[in-house]
Design a protein around this motif. Sequence first.
Motif, PDB file in Angstrom:
ATOM      1  N   LEU A   7     -37.444  -6.547 -69.078  1.00 57.06           N
ATOM      2  CA  LEU A   7     -36.242  -7.264 -68.631  1.00 57.06           C
ATOM      3  C   LEU A   7     -36.609  -8.493 -67.796  1.00 57.06           C
ATOM      4  O   LEU A   7     -35.940  -9.526 -67.873  1.00 57.06           O
ATOM      5  N   TRP A   8     -37.669  -8.401 -66.992  1.00 60.24           N
ATOM      6  CA  TRP A   8     -38.120  -9.568 -66.236  1.00 60.24           C
ATOM      7  C   TRP A   8     -38.479 -10.729 -67.158  1.00 60.24           C
ATOM      8  O   TRP A   8     -38.355 -11.892 -66.778  1.00 60.24           O
ATOM      9  N   GLY A   9     -38.945 -10.389 -68.362  1.00 62.38           N
ATOM     10  CA  GLY A   9     -39.342 -11.433 -69.296  1.00 62.38           C
ATOM     11  C   GLY A   9     -38.212 -12.350 -69.701  1.00 62.38           C
ATOM     12  O   GLY A   9     -38.447 -13.471 -70.167  1.00 62.38           O
ATOM     13  N   THR A  10     -36.967 -11.899 -69.522  1.00 55.10           N
ATOM     14  CA  THR A  10     -35.822 -12.761 -69.830  1.00 55.10           C
ATOM     15  C   THR A  10     -35.493 -13.709 -68.676  1.00 55.10           C
ATOM     16  O   THR A  10     -34.693 -14.623 -68.836  1.00 55.10           O
ATOM     17  N   GLY A  24     -27.410 -11.009 -58.278  1.00 53.72           N
ATOM     18  CA  GLY A  24     -27.911  -9.689 -58.649  1.00 53.72           C
ATOM     19  C   GLY A  24     -27.614  -8.647 -57.590  1.00 53.72           C
ATOM     20  O   GLY A  24     -27.179  -7.526 -57.899  1.00 53.72           O
ATOM     21  N   GLY A  25     -27.810  -9.018 -56.321  1.00 51.33           N
ATOM     22  CA  GLY A  25     -27.528  -8.087 -55.241  1.00 51.33           C
ATOM     23  C   GLY A  25     -26.054  -7.751 -55.131  1.00 51.33           C
ATOM     24  O   GLY A  25     -25.672  -6.583 -54.983  1.00 51.33           O
ATOM     25  N   ASP A  33     -31.582   5.306 -52.220  1.00 53.11           N
ATOM     26  CA  ASP A  33     -31.944   5.219 -53.634  1.00 53.11           C
ATOM     27  C   ASP A  33     -32.287   3.787 -54.028  1.00 53.11           C
ATOM     28  O   ASP A  33     -32.127   2.845 -53.264  1.00 53.11           O
ATOM     29  N   ALA A  34     -32.779   3.649 -55.267  1.00 51.30           N
ATOM     30  CA  ALA A  34     -33.265   2.356 -55.744  1.00 51.30           C
ATOM     31  C   ALA A  34     -32.145   1.326 -55.848  1.00 51.30           C
ATOM     32  O   ALA A  34     -32.341   0.151 -55.528  1.00 51.30           O
ATOM     33  N   MET A  35     -30.966   1.753 -56.291  1.00 55.30           N
ATOM     34  CA  MET A  35     -29.874   0.807 -56.481  1.00 55.30           C
ATOM     35  C   MET A  35     -29.373   0.249 -55.154  1.00 55.30           C
ATOM     36  O   MET A  35     -29.094  -0.951 -55.033  1.00 55.30           O
ATOM     37  N   TYR A  76     -34.898  -4.876 -61.365  1.00 55.12           N
ATOM     38  CA  TYR A  76     -35.481  -4.438 -60.103  1.00 55.12           C
ATOM     39  C   TYR A  76     -35.035  -3.028 -59.726  1.00 55.12           C
ATOM     40  O   TYR A  76     -35.781  -2.286 -59.067  1.00 55.12           O
ATOM     41  N   THR A  77     -33.840  -2.615 -60.131  1.00 57.60           N
ATOM     42  CA  THR A  77     -33.440  -1.225 -59.906  1.00 57.60           C
ATOM     43  C   THR A  77     -34.361  -0.294 -60.684  1.00 57.60           C
ATOM     44  O   THR A  77     -34.816   0.733 -60.160  1.00 57.60           O
ATOM     45  N   CYS A  78     -34.655  -0.645 -61.938  1.00 58.00           N
ATOM     46  CA  CYS A  78     -35.605   0.146 -62.731  1.00 58.00           C
ATOM     47  C   CYS A  78     -36.983   0.156 -62.077  1.00 58.00           C
ATOM     48  O   CYS A  78     -37.661   1.195 -62.040  1.00 58.00           O
ATOM     49  N   TYR A  79     -37.394  -0.987 -61.537  1.00 55.65           N
ATOM     50  CA  TYR A  79     -38.721  -1.094 -60.937  1.00 55.65           C
ATOM     51  C   TYR A  79     -38.853  -0.176 -59.728  1.00 55.65           C
ATOM     52  O   TYR A  79     -39.797   0.618 -59.629  1.00 55.65           O
TER      53      TYR A  79
END
Length: 306
Positions: free
Chosen positions: A21-24, A51-52, A183-185, A233-236
Motif C-alpha cells: 500500500l505504501w507503494g501507491t 490519514g489521521g 491498539d494500532a488504529m 500504517y495501521t497494518c504496519y
Amino acid sequence: MSIVRTTPSSGVSFLVAAGILWGTGGLFGRMLGDATGLSAAAVATYRLAVGGLLLVAYLLVKGAPLPRSRTAWARIAAVGALAALFQVAYFTAVSFTSVSVATLVTIGSSPVLVLIARPRSADRRGLVAVGLALCGLVLLVGVPADGGPSAGAVVAGAAFALVAAAGFTVMSLLGARPVPSLDAMTTTGIGFTVGGALLAPLAVTTSGLAFAPTPTAFGLLLAFGLVPTAVAYTCYFRGLRTAAAGVGVLMALLEPVTSAVLSAVLLGDRLGASGIAGGLLLCGALVLTAGVPRRAAPGQRGERTS
C-alpha cells in the motif's frame, strides 16, 4: 468485545500489506502535487492530517474509548513527532538531491540502523537479507546521473535522508513494543493527526495549504490519506506486534518495488534490466525475512478490540 488472534505469520502478512500500500503513496503524492500546486511539505502535511483524521472519525463513529494512561499518550505523541520528522526530512532530502537518492538512502539505511540498534538480534539469514536488499535497492532505484546535484547538495540530501531513516527506524522499534490498551488504529489515527499539526506551520511557509477545491483534488487527497497512510500504517503497526522491527523495515522495501511496477504500468516508466534484477533481489530478501518472524511475547498473541 471480541478477540482478534494475531500470530507471527499474520503479523508478517500485515507488514506485506503495508509495504504494498505504501507503494501507491508516491503516485498519489505526485498526482496531488501536480493537480494542486502544493509543495512537498504541504503534501506531507495533508498526508498525515487527512490519514489521521479519517481514522479518528472512524474511531468516534465506532465509539472506541480514548486512551487513558500516560504511557499510551506518550506513545501517541512520540509516533506523531517521529512521523512528522520522517516526512519533512525525507522531502527535504528530495529537494536537495532527487527522489531516487533520497529513497535509496532512507529505505536502504533503515535495516542497517535496526542492526546497529539491536546487534544481538542479527543472524546470518538476516544479514544476507539486508545485503540482498541493499544491492537490490541500488539496482532498482538507480544512482544519480551526470550533471545532477552538486557534491554538497548530495551530502546535505543524504544527511536529511539519514535523519528520515532514523525517524522511521525509531518509530518501528517503538511499534514493536505494544502499549497495553492501545491498539494500532488509535496510535495511527491520533498520532498522525498530531504529526500533521506539527508540519502545518512548515507547509504555510512554502506553498501554503490552500488549493483549488476541484473534485479531482479532493479525490486524490482522500485516496492519499486513506490508502498509503491510514490503512497502510495501521497494518504496519498491527504487524509489528508479532513481527520484529527488523522484519518491518525490510518489508518497507515493498514500497519501491510496488512504486516501480505502478510507474511502469500507469506512467510508462521503463524498469530496464537493472531495475528488474533489483526487484528480484529485493523480493529474495523479503522471502528470507518473512521466514523469521518474532515470537510473540506471553500475553501478546491476542489483541482485544471492542
